[in-house]
Write a protein that holds these residues in place. Structure first.
Motif, PDB file in Angstrom:
ATOM      1  N   UNK A 452      31.529   6.322 -33.724  1.00  0.00           N
ATOM      2  CA  UNK A 452      31.647   7.677 -33.188  1.00  0.00           C
ATOM      3  C   UNK A 452      31.699   8.733 -34.293  1.00  0.00           C
ATOM      4  N   UNK A 453      31.873   8.320 -35.541  1.00  0.00           N
ATOM      5  CA  UNK A 453      31.890   9.257 -36.676  1.00  0.00           C
ATOM      6  C   UNK A 453      30.856   8.813 -37.708  1.00  0.00           C
ATOM      7  N   UNK A 454      30.318   9.759 -38.439  1.00  0.00           N
ATOM      8  CA  UNK A 454      29.286   9.459 -39.437  1.00  0.00           C
ATOM      9  C   UNK A 454      29.716   9.991 -40.798  1.00  0.00           C
ATOM     10  N   UNK A 455      29.047   9.487 -41.823  1.00  0.00           N
ATOM     11  CA  UNK A 455      29.262   9.958 -43.181  1.00  0.00           C
ATOM     12  C   UNK A 455      27.937   9.885 -43.943  1.00  0.00           C
ATOM     13  N   UNK A 456      27.749  10.817 -44.871  1.00  0.00           N
ATOM     14  CA  UNK A 456      26.513  10.884 -45.655  1.00  0.00           C
ATOM     15  C   UNK A 456      26.774  10.393 -47.072  1.00  0.00           C
ATOM     16  N   UNK A 457      25.882   9.533 -47.524  1.00  0.00           N
ATOM     17  CA  UNK A 457      25.958   8.992 -48.880  1.00  0.00           C
ATOM     18  C   UNK A 457      24.658   9.311 -49.608  1.00  0.00           C
ATOM     19  N   UNK A 458      24.734   9.489 -50.899  1.00  0.00           N
ATOM     20  CA  UNK A 458      23.541   9.830 -51.706  1.00  0.00           C
ATOM     21  C   UNK A 458      23.554   9.023 -52.989  1.00  0.00           C
ATOM     22  N   UNK A 459      22.376   8.844 -53.549  1.00  0.00           N
ATOM     23  CA  UNK A 459      22.238   8.143 -54.821  1.00  0.00           C
ATOM     24  C   UNK A 459      20.998   8.657 -55.526  1.00  0.00           C
ATOM     25  N   UNK A 460      20.939   8.425 -56.829  1.00  0.00           N
ATOM     26  CA  UNK A 460      19.835   8.916 -57.668  1.00  0.00           C
ATOM     27  C   UNK A 460      18.897   7.779 -58.008  1.00  0.00           C
ATOM     28  N   UNK A 461      17.607   8.097 -58.006  1.00  0.00           N
ATOM     29  CA  UNK A 461      16.579   7.142 -58.412  1.00  0.00           C
ATOM     30  C   UNK A 461      16.299   7.298 -59.904  1.00  0.00           C
ATOM     31  N   UNK A 462      15.643   6.308 -60.494  1.00  0.00           N
ATOM     32  CA  UNK A 462      15.346   6.410 -61.947  1.00  0.00           C
ATOM     33  C   UNK A 462      14.546   7.645 -62.312  1.00  0.00           C
ATOM     34  N   UNK A 463      13.715   8.161 -61.385  1.00  0.00           N
ATOM     35  CA  UNK A 463      12.917   9.344 -61.713  1.00  0.00           C
ATOM     36  C   UNK A 463      13.690  10.641 -61.519  1.00  0.00           C
ATOM     37  N   UNK A 464      14.992  10.546 -61.160  1.00  0.00           N
ATOM     38  CA  UNK A 464      15.808  11.732 -61.010  1.00  0.00           C
ATOM     39  C   UNK A 464      15.880  12.281 -59.603  1.00  0.00           C
ATOM     40  N   UNK A 465      15.097  11.755 -58.682  1.00  0.00           N
ATOM     41  CA  UNK A 465      15.141  12.249 -57.305  1.00  0.00           C
ATOM     42  C   UNK A 465      16.405  11.721 -56.594  1.00  0.00           C
ATOM     43  N   UNK A 466      16.812  12.454 -55.560  1.00  0.00           N
ATOM     44  CA  UNK A 466      18.021  12.142 -54.803  1.00  0.00           C
ATOM     45  C   UNK A 466      17.636  11.611 -53.425  1.00  0.00           C
ATOM     46  N   UNK A 467      18.312  10.554 -53.023  1.00  0.00           N
ATOM     47  CA  UNK A 467      18.127   9.986 -51.694  1.00  0.00           C
ATOM     48  C   UNK A 467      19.458  10.074 -50.938  1.00  0.00           C
ATOM     49  N   UNK A 468      19.373  10.365 -49.648  1.00  0.00           N
ATOM     50  CA  UNK A 468      20.562  10.460 -48.797  1.00  0.00           C
ATOM     51  C   UNK A 468      20.421   9.543 -47.581  1.00  0.00           C
ATOM     52  N   UNK A 469      21.557   9.060 -47.102  1.00  0.00           N
ATOM     53  CA  UNK A 469      21.579   8.195 -45.913  1.00  0.00           C
ATOM     54  C   UNK A 469      22.774   8.575 -45.048  1.00  0.00           C
ATOM     55  N   UNK A 470      22.571   8.651 -43.747  1.00  0.00           N
ATOM     56  CA  UNK A 470      23.632   8.930 -42.783  1.00  0.00           C
ATOM     57  C   UNK A 470      23.959   7.637 -42.043  1.00  0.00           C
ATOM     58  N   UNK A 471      25.185   7.149 -42.179  1.00  0.00           N
ATOM     59  CA  UNK A 471      25.580   5.871 -41.580  1.00  0.00           C
ATOM     60  C   UNK A 471      26.883   6.057 -40.801  1.00  0.00           C
ATOM     61  N   UNK A 472      27.251   5.024 -40.012  1.00  0.00           N
ATOM     62  CA  UNK A 472      28.536   5.050 -39.319  1.00  0.00           C
ATOM     63  C   UNK A 472      29.682   5.060 -40.320  1.00  0.00           C
ATOM     64  N   UNK A 473      30.763   5.699 -39.951  1.00  0.00           N
ATOM     65  CA  UNK A 473      31.917   5.772 -40.854  1.00  0.00           C
ATOM     66  C   UNK A 473      32.535   4.384 -41.035  1.00  0.00           C
ATOM     67  N   UNK A 474      32.703   3.976 -42.287  1.00  0.00           N
ATOM     68  CA  UNK A 474      33.289   2.681 -42.637  1.00  0.00           C
ATOM     69  C   UNK A 474      34.612   2.941 -43.351  1.00  0.00           C
ATOM     70  N   UNK A 475      35.675   2.324 -42.826  1.00  0.00           N
ATOM     71  CA  UNK A 475      37.018   2.501 -43.383  1.00  0.00           C
ATOM     72  C   UNK A 475      37.530   1.142 -43.833  1.00  0.00           C
ATOM     73  N   UNK A 476      37.921   1.039 -45.091  1.00  0.00           N
ATOM     74  CA  UNK A 476      38.505  -0.183 -45.647  1.00  0.00           C
ATOM     75  C   UNK A 476      40.026   0.023 -45.742  1.00  0.00           C
ATOM     76  N   UNK A 477      40.787  -1.002 -45.323  1.00  0.00           N
ATOM     77  CA  UNK A 477      42.251  -0.942 -45.307  1.00  0.00           C
ATOM     78  C   UNK A 477      42.791  -1.954 -46.298  1.00  0.00           C
ATOM     79  N   UNK A 478      43.860  -1.581 -46.980  1.00  0.00           N
ATOM     80  CA  UNK A 478      44.475  -2.504 -47.934  1.00  0.00           C
ATOM     81  C   UNK A 478      45.046  -3.712 -47.167  1.00  0.00           C
ATOM     82  N   UNK A 479      44.702  -4.929 -47.559  1.00  0.00           N
ATOM     83  CA  UNK A 479      45.216  -6.122 -46.851  1.00  0.00           C
ATOM     84  C   UNK A 479      46.732  -6.174 -46.896  1.00  0.00           C
TER      85      UNK A 479
END
Length: 480
Positions: A452-479
């Protein structure tokens, strides 16, 4: 309930018929003297006649011999008649003398008449305490939030610590005499109600079993379907609300530790000074001894119902086998009759003269295929230029390395989103690394994927261009 339901009860209910009967005072007096007063069940016919004769003797001394002129045996037969259903008449295995027990409807009338007399002391405080205790147990044991339950346990522990400190300081609060009398009356009332409930429990079990036996008597399908239906009904009896609550009570009462604790509490209750003048105090110590025979009789009723069902099934199997043998004899007799003069032409067709049976162990074992040997291998060289860079441009996403990133972020926080982790450790392998994080979250019990919630992540390619992805929100909890 509306008018029609109440009017139907007035016409058909056994308890209402007892209240309206001409000899209701005699019947209720006898039921109190024989059953509810001494808390007895399963009384033989002769013993019950003697008790009724004593009751009739006392009544006739006061009102004359013409009062209730019939003998005691006739009254018993009348009250045990199915049209009355005030007494249940049955036979105990191994005995020829019939036994009697009070029905649940008649016992309800007896309790109602006892309450009409009024009470000199009405328990109110203990009832309110019981309501609060049951309500707290219901709410607390149904709570799913661990923080709320921990807070409640912490509050209870603080209360226990404060009470222990008051006792160390010599501040001992003892229940007053009215409070002790209030709780004692509530205890005895609950104990009597529990004993009276067992008759209704038995009646419910017998009603369920009667439905199954009626189904067996009127069944016209196959034996397999009948067995399936019967086993389902037996499961319904055990898994019904009545069956589960009774089994829970039986398990609770059969626990050696709980029985010892109950016996100790009852013994200590009889030594309370505020209750020393109570007339029925001696019955309090033997309270659990009244429960055990009643529960055992209910268990015996369930076992007896299972045995009766077994006999019904055996009888039905015998009749079916007898019918099969009759059909076989009929076929043999018809074959012998037509043996001398067989009919001409084709008079019967069958698919096969026998049944093909293929046993599992008749199948052959697995045999690996033989290897094909290639002779005179010839390698043909190709002079064409081929770009081999694709063979060396492959990369591997190390999931253990990604787990170390997650653990490092969770060292300083109870939980973190995937955006927090990639902010601390940027994506270096692009979309493949993002998919690996997603797989780790799906396989871990300490991670949650919120669609029900989303988050945007981005990363850089070797040629300097930026890529973005919109995925479901992922929450990690300390065991934990």
């Amino acid at each position: 309930m509306d008018y029609y339901a109440i009017n139907s009860l007035r016409e058909t209910h056994a308890g209402w018929a007892l209240v309206r009967a001409q000899n209701a005072p005699l019947a209720v007096h006898f039921f109190m003297a024989a059953f509810t007063g001494p808390n007895r069940r399963n009384i033989g016919r002769q013993q019950l006649i003697d008790i009724l004769e004593d009751v009739l003797f006392g009544v006739r001394q006061s009102f004359g011999e013409g009062k209730f002129p019939r003998p005691a045996s006739e009254y018993l037969d009348d009250w045990a008649d199915p049209e009355r259903a005030w007494l249940r008449k049955y036979y105990v295995p191994g005995e020829d003398e019939p036994h009697y027990d009070l029905t649940a409807a008649a016992e309800d009338v007896v309790r109602w008449v006892e309450n009409l007399r009024g009470r000199e002391f009405v328990a109110t405080q203990s009832r309110l305490t019981s309501i609060f205790a049951v309500l707290k147990t219901l709410v607390q044991q149904s709570e799913t939030d661990p923080e709320v339950r921990l807070a409640e346990l912490q509050r209870q522990r603080d209360g226990v610590d404060a009470e222990m400190q008051r006792l160390r300081e010599g501040n001992i609060k003892v229940m007053s005499a009215p409070e002790a009398l209030d709780h004692f009356q509530q205890l005895t009332t609950l104990a009597k109600d529990l004993l009276s409930d067992f008759r209704e429990v038995e009646q419910n079990f017998r009603r369920l079993d009667r439905q199954v036996r009626e189904q067996i008597a009127t069944w016209d399908g196959s034996q397999g379907e009948l067995l399936d239906s019967i086993f389902a009904n037996q499961q319904d009896i055990g898994s019904s609300l009545q069956g589960r609550t009774f089994q829970g009570f039986w398990d609770y009462l059969m626990s050696p530790q709980l029985r010892t604790e109950l016996r100790d509490l009852l013994q200590r209750a009889t030594q309370i000074e505020a209750l020393s003048r109570m007339d029925n105090l001696h019955a309090l110590a033997n309270l659990h001894q009244d429960w055990l025979p009643a529960v055992e009789q209910t268990q015996a009723t369930v076992r007896q119902l299972s045995q009766q069902m077994r006999r019904l099934l055996d009888d039905k199997v015998f009749l079916e086998n007898k019918r099969i043998m009759q059909l076989i004899r009929s076929v043999e007799s018809t074959a012998l009759t037509t043996r001398a003069q067989p009919p001409s032409g084709i008079f019967m067709e069958i698919d096969a003269p026998s049944v093909d049976v293929a046993l599992p162990f008749e199948r052959p074992l697995y045999e690996p295929g033989s290897r094909v040997r290639v002779m005179d291998d010839v390698v043909i060289a190709d002079d064409a230029d081929v770009d081999a860079g694709a063979l060396f441009s492959q990369f591997y996403v190390d999931k253990e390395h990604l787990k170390s990133h997650i653990d490092a972020v969770l060292e300083d926080a109870d939980q973190a989103t995937l955006a927090d982790i990639t902010a601390a450790y940027p994506l270096s392998q692009g979309l493949a690394e993002l998919v690996a994080y997603y797989q780790l979250a799906a396989e871990s019990e300490w991670a949650n994927i919120n669609p029900e919630a989303t988050q945007q992540l981005s990363w850089s390619l070797p040629d300097g261009s930026i890529r973005e992805a919109t995925i479901d929100q992922i929450i990690f909890v300390r065991p934990a």
